[in-house]
Design an enzyme around this catalytic site. Sequence first.
Site, PDB file in Angstrom:
ATOM      1  CB  ILE A 172      -0.946  -0.003   1.215  1.00 26.02           C
ATOM      2  CG1 ILE A 172      -1.894  -1.200   1.137  1.00 26.02           C
ATOM      3  CG2 ILE A 172      -1.732   1.295   1.300  1.00 26.02           C
ATOM      4  CD1 ILE A 172      -2.696  -1.268  -0.142  1.00 26.02           C
ATOM      5  CD  GLU A 173       3.430   3.702   3.576  1.00 25.30           C
ATOM      6  OE1 GLU A 173       3.814   4.601   2.814  1.00 25.30           O
ATOM      7  OE2 GLU A 173       2.870   3.944   4.655  1.00 25.30           O
ATOM      8  CB  SER A 174       6.262   1.852  -2.204  1.00 29.63           C
ATOM      9  OG  SER A 174       6.592   0.504  -1.867  1.00 29.63           O
ATOM     10  CE1 TYR A 277      -0.521   3.433   4.507  1.00 27.95           C
ATOM     11  CE2 TYR A 277      -0.839   2.385   6.629  1.00 27.95           C
ATOM     12  CZ  TYR A 277      -0.047   2.673   5.551  1.00 27.95           C
ATOM     13  OH  TYR A 277       1.229   2.186   5.500  1.00 27.95           O
TER      14      TYR A 277
END
Length: 436
Positions: A172-174, A277
């Site tokens: 999810i971050e990158s 998130y």
Amino acid sequence: MLYILLAILASGCFLAESTQLDEPVGQIDGAGAQELAAVETPSLDGTVLEQDAWKKYDEKFCLDDLYTDFLKKQYRTNLIKKQGRKARWNRRQKLKASHYATETLASERKAYFGSIPVVLTPEVDFWINYFKTKGRTSFVKWLVRGENVREVIIPLLKQLGMPEELFYLSMIESGFNNRAYSRAKATGPWQFVAGTAKIYGLKMNYWVDERKDPVKSTIAAARYLRDLYKKFGNWYLAMAAYNAGPGKIRYAIRKLKTRDYWKISRSRYLRRETRNYVPKLLAALILGSNAEEHGFIIKPNPSEDVPTHHEFLFRPVLLREIAAGLDVPLKRLKFWNPELSKGITPPAIKSGKKGYALRLPFHLRGKFQTMYKQLSLVEIKDVYLHKIKKGDTLSHLSRRFKVPIKRLRRFNNNISAKGLRIGRKLAIPIPSITKK
């Protein structure tokens, strides 16, 4: 009477299928029974999968799920009468209807790996549907990259005593992109900002940025998440704090007087990015841990494998010479070593006593050791970052630091005279690069 008849038919169908389930219903999204069984699902190459490939779902779900349709209609009785309202309200009602039917049919959802609970809320259901439809292209890329780094990241998480589910936090971050860069100046697969990266031991200098290294950044991220979990005692809050910062989560808890993540996430105290998130992470976990069951036929890309072998270098070496000697593209060599910021390995004083660990595939070990002695000897003691002032020119700086203009330009990505802007920093090798 009709309602009773529908309930009996649906319950009979649901009981019949429940005896055939081999795994928890929670491991397959409940957006609709027909979605998995009756709809032909496109494969990665654009073709349509054979219907026979999905016959296994016929045994697990009712193809004619009357009860689900009934619940949706009951929940959305007033929706038809309010067609004039905003589209956002309509979408919210649809999500609630899908969530209500799903939770009624399968209310118990177990953890996928056993550490972080997996629940299906309207927000999670939304992202599941998004990743399957509009966001499918990006999600497939993430899944493919994930297959290449899975054997690197998950063993590290286990070794550090962290839940395997956190593997999807990096997704999810990158999207598992080592060179991802955000507006907040965070970079790497775990999207560290400079301040947090330094706290957890990641080096950042002219030569390297260890935030981009999949191994070193994973270790730092695991330590950071462990500290966040100790502070909040809840994985959902810890993951939200990873995105927003622990200060904002503490502030929201104090204002709302609750530690319930879902109540906090629906408040005005978190940005939209942070509110989405954890739901995005849970949706990725649900789909990624059972990719094939959700129609994603994923295979790792051999060209993006992360090597685990290291060769230790005790002097700077030009990457283009290594790539030429190993007969591999320079781009591939840089992909194996994403932390290297320049086209050269760091000098000895920056590498430490053990030297710089260059990551290479094991099958290239012998070839590298044979050609290593033939590489040009590059001597660099250090680099001075000169802040450009009014009146500075390339010729003036060349005379001042005794560095040829050609080498000075090459060391700064072929910078031109127009690129000498006041306040910008120019790298000056001390002494200049010399080959022997």
